[in-house]
Design a protein around this motif. Structure first.
Motif, mmCIF file in Angstrom:
data_model
loop_
_atom_site.group_PDB
_atom_site.id
_atom_site.type_symbol
_atom_site.label_atom_id
_atom_site.label_comp_id
_atom_site.label_asym_id
_atom_site.label_seq_id
_atom_site.Cartn_x
_atom_site.Cartn_y
_atom_site.Cartn_z
ATOM 1 N N ARG A 109 52.692 64.176 16.032
ATOM 2 C CA ARG A 109 52.350 65.599 16.101
ATOM 3 C C ARG A 109 50.921 65.848 15.641
ATOM 4 N NH1 ARG A 109 57.945 67.782 13.232
ATOM 5 N NH2 ARG A 109 59.333 67.465 15.022
ATOM 6 N N LEU A 110 50.496 65.133 14.614
ATOM 7 C CA LEU A 110 49.121 65.251 14.137
ATOM 8 C C LEU A 110 48.133 64.982 15.264
ATOM 9 C CD1 LEU A 110 47.096 65.470 11.718
ATOM 10 C CD2 LEU A 110 47.418 63.000 11.413
ATOM 11 N N LEU A 111 48.501 64.079 16.161
ATOM 12 C CA LEU A 111 47.641 63.718 17.293
ATOM 13 C C LEU A 111 47.870 64.612 18.506
ATOM 14 C CD1 LEU A 111 47.985 59.850 17.000
ATOM 15 C CD2 LEU A 111 45.975 61.231 16.415
ATOM 16 N N GLY A 112 48.725 65.626 18.360
ATOM 17 C CA GLY A 112 48.968 66.544 19.465
ATOM 18 C C GLY A 112 50.003 66.077 20.456
ATOM 19 N N VAL A 113 50.772 65.049 20.109
ATOM 20 C CA VAL A 113 51.805 64.516 21.002
ATOM 21 C C VAL A 113 53.112 65.271 20.763
ATOM 22 C CG1 VAL A 113 53.127 62.458 21.642
ATOM 23 C CG2 VAL A 113 50.707 62.256 21.017
ATOM 24 N N ASP A 114 53.774 65.658 21.836
ATOM 25 C CA ASP A 114 55.040 66.401 21.765
ATOM 26 C C ASP A 114 56.134 65.464 21.248
ATOM 27 O OD1 ASP A 114 57.331 67.905 22.153
ATOM 28 O OD2 ASP A 114 56.769 68.592 24.156
ATOM 29 N N ALA A 115 56.526 65.656 19.991
ATOM 30 C CA ALA A 115 57.471 64.747 19.337
ATOM 31 C C ALA A 115 58.553 65.542 18.622
ATOM 32 C CB ALA A 115 56.738 63.845 18.350
ATOM 33 N N ALA A 116 59.702 65.684 19.259
ATOM 34 C CA ALA A 116 60.850 66.326 18.625
ATOM 35 C C ALA A 116 61.491 65.331 17.669
ATOM 36 C CB ALA A 116 61.849 66.779 19.685
ATOM 37 N N TYR A 117 62.084 65.861 16.604
ATOM 38 C CA TYR A 117 62.623 64.988 15.555
ATOM 39 C C TYR A 117 63.850 65.628 14.934
ATOM 40 C CZ TYR A 117 62.948 63.132 10.766
ATOM 41 O OH TYR A 117 63.394 62.613 9.584
ATOM 42 N N GLU A 118 64.892 64.819 14.749
ATOM 43 C CA GLU A 118 66.099 65.287 14.089
ATOM 44 C C GLU A 118 66.092 64.803 12.647
ATOM 45 O OE1 GLU A 118 68.210 67.327 15.140
ATOM 46 O OE2 GLU A 118 67.897 67.405 17.309
ATOM 47 N N SER A 119 65.962 65.742 11.695
ATOM 48 C CA SER A 119 65.874 65.379 10.282
ATOM 49 C C SER A 119 67.228 65.074 9.657
ATOM 50 C CB SER A 119 65.202 66.500 9.493
ATOM 51 O OG SER A 119 65.947 67.697 9.605
ATOM 52 N N VAL A 120 68.300 65.333 10.394
ATOM 53 C CA VAL A 120 69.641 64.937 9.961
ATOM 54 C C VAL A 120 70.254 64.089 11.071
ATOM 55 C CG1 VAL A 120 69.986 66.959 8.514
ATOM 56 C CG2 VAL A 120 70.675 67.045 10.900
ATOM 57 N N ASP A 121 71.229 63.288 10.700
ATOM 58 C CA ASP A 121 71.856 62.391 11.661
ATOM 59 C C ASP A 121 72.880 63.168 12.490
ATOM 60 O OD1 ASP A 121 72.915 60.344 13.111
ATOM 61 O OD2 ASP A 121 73.500 59.111 11.390
ATOM 62 N N ILE A 122 72.513 63.509 13.726
ATOM 63 C CA ILE A 122 73.415 64.282 14.587
ATOM 64 C C ILE A 122 74.295 63.378 15.450
ATOM 65 C CG2 ILE A 122 71.826 66.232 14.621
ATOM 66 C CD1 ILE A 122 71.028 65.399 17.473
ATOM 67 N N GLY A 123 74.107 62.070 15.342
ATOM 68 C CA GLY A 123 74.930 61.126 16.088
ATOM 69 C C GLY A 123 74.307 60.708 17.404
ATOM 70 N N ASP A 124 74.612 59.488 17.807
ATOM 71 C CA ASP A 124 74.023 58.927 19.027
ATOM 72 C C ASP A 124 74.339 59.741 20.283
ATOM 73 O OD1 ASP A 124 73.117 57.015 17.319
ATOM 74 O OD2 ASP A 124 74.172 55.332 18.254
ATOM 75 N N PRO A 125 75.585 60.205 20.494
ATOM 76 C CA PRO A 125 75.866 60.973 21.714
ATOM 77 C C PRO A 125 74.998 62.224 21.834
ATOM 78 C CG PRO A 125 77.910 60.253 20.700
ATOM 79 C CD PRO A 125 76.825 59.954 19.715
ATOM 80 N N ALA A 126 74.814 62.955 20.717
ATOM 81 C CA ALA A 126 74.009 64.178 20.751
ATOM 82 C C ALA A 126 72.541 63.865 21.011
ATOM 83 C CB ALA A 126 74.167 64.949 19.444
ATOM 84 N N LEU A 127 72.030 62.786 20.412
ATOM 85 C CA LEU A 127 70.642 62.393 20.656
ATOM 86 C C LEU A 127 70.429 62.023 22.127
ATOM 87 C CD1 LEU A 127 69.902 60.244 17.485
ATOM 88 C CD2 LEU A 127 68.740 62.362 18.117
ATOM 89 N N ALA A 128 71.342 61.244 22.673
ATOM 90 C CA ALA A 128 71.220 60.840 24.068
ATOM 91 C C ALA A 128 71.293 62.047 24.994
ATOM 92 C CB ALA A 128 72.311 59.830 24.415
ATOM 93 N N THR A 129 72.167 62.989 24.679
ATOM 94 C CA THR A 129 72.294 64.196 25.492
ATOM 95 C C THR A 129 71.011 65.013 25.453
ATOM 96 O OG1 THR A 129 74.687 64.308 25.167
ATOM 97 C CG2 THR A 129 73.576 66.345 25.779
ATOM 98 N N ARG A 130 70.406 65.137 24.261
ATOM 99 C CA ARG A 130 69.153 65.888 24.158
ATOM 100 C C ARG A 130 68.031 65.187 24.906
ATOM 101 N NH1 ARG A 130 65.795 68.050 18.767
ATOM 102 N NH2 ARG A 130 64.228 69.165 20.012
ATOM 103 N N SER A 131 67.967 63.869 24.807
ATOM 104 C CA SER A 131 66.964 63.110 25.551
ATOM 105 C C SER A 131 67.047 63.425 27.038
ATOM 106 C CB SER A 131 67.158 61.608 25.316
ATOM 107 O OG SER A 131 66.443 60.844 26.261
ATOM 108 N N ALA A 132 68.264 63.456 27.567
ATOM 109 C CA ALA A 132 68.453 63.722 28.992
ATOM 110 C C ALA A 132 68.132 65.166 29.333
ATOM 111 C CB ALA A 132 69.881 63.384 29.389
#
Length: 252
Positions: A109-132
């Motif tokens: 983010r400091l470099l201006g790159v779009d980087a979403a981040y989950e600060s809590v563990d939401i689980g692999d299925p939710a991460l994969a779904t958000r990626s898609a």
């Protein structure tokens, strides 16, 4: 009945994922005759996000690429190659980082790159779904997560050290850099702000000592060239020197 055997050779860049017996050139691998090449390679420890191509050696002058869905036949010899850097993406270089990569997220983010981040563990299925859903490259050191079929795209982050992690991601995807344009806290875009507009967010010493400010359009966090600017600027300058020039940034 003995299972059929094929021969696999993994490129050195992929050796980190496979057992020692598969690192010394061509190695025999038993198959069940029904699993695809991609499934077989993943079962040996290599996420398909890290594979650039499979090359089947069918004899002299008969080498050809085959897809991950190829069904290997007995005796086939196949070499497994890593992704080519910089890696082409079907869309903008936007990222999603799991809970273990917070420092890397802030540096992107400091470099201006779009980087979403989950600060809590939401689980692999939710991460994969958000990626898609958001068409983001999933960055993780979790090989199981990178094997999920729902991912839009993914990449294994090799190092534990944030500086090396940053170089890894920048060299692999070559995202455009626009330092000082994103909020390191929430990933929102920064905009110029007058001292009067943000004075309620400032302590007296800050208001007296600084005149140039930026504010996040999403979370309203205020930025100025404070005590940590020199260390942050060193990260920016090093990245720009190696990976590209700055875009038009907001005041900082």
């Amino acid at each position: 009945m003995e299972k059929p055997e094929i021969w696999l050779e993994f490129a050195p860049e992929l050796h980190v994922f496979v057992a020692p017996r598969h690192r010394a050139g061509r190695a025999a691998v038993r198959t069940d005759g029904a699993s695809t090449l991609g499934h077989l390679v993943e079962s040996l420890g290599v996420p398909l996000t890290e594979v650039g191509r499979f090359v089947l050696d069918a004899g002299p002058a008969q080498r050809r690429e085959v897809p991950a869905g190829h069904l290997p036949g007995p005796g086939e010899e196949i070499s497994v190659h890593p992704v080519t850097r910089p890696q082409h993406l079907p869309g903008p270089a936007r990222f999603l980082l799991d809970v273990h990569l917070g420092t890397l997220a802030r540096r992107l983010r400091l470099l201006g790159v779009d980087a979403a981040y989950e600060s809590v563990d939401i689980g692999d299925p939710a991460l994969a779904t958000r990626s898609a859903a958001e068409q983001r490259v999933m960055l993780s050191r979790d090989r199981g997560l990178l094997r999920r079929r729902e991912l839009w795209a993914g990449a294994y982050v090799h190092s534990h050290r944030p500086a090396e992690q940053l170089r890894d991601v920048l060299s692999r995807f070559a995202p455009p850099l626009a330092p000082w344009t994103r909020c390191t806290a929430c990933n929102g875009l920064l905009r110029s702000a007058s001292k009067e507009a943000v004075h309620e967010h400032l302590e007296d010493g800050t208001e007296r000592s600084f005149d140039v400010f930026a504010q996040c359009g999403d979370c309203a966090k205020v930025y100025w060239r404070g005590a940590h600017h020199a260390s942050l600027n060193a990260i920016v300058e090093e990245a720009l020197a190696e990976f590209g020039q700055a875009g038009d940034g907001a005041p900082h």
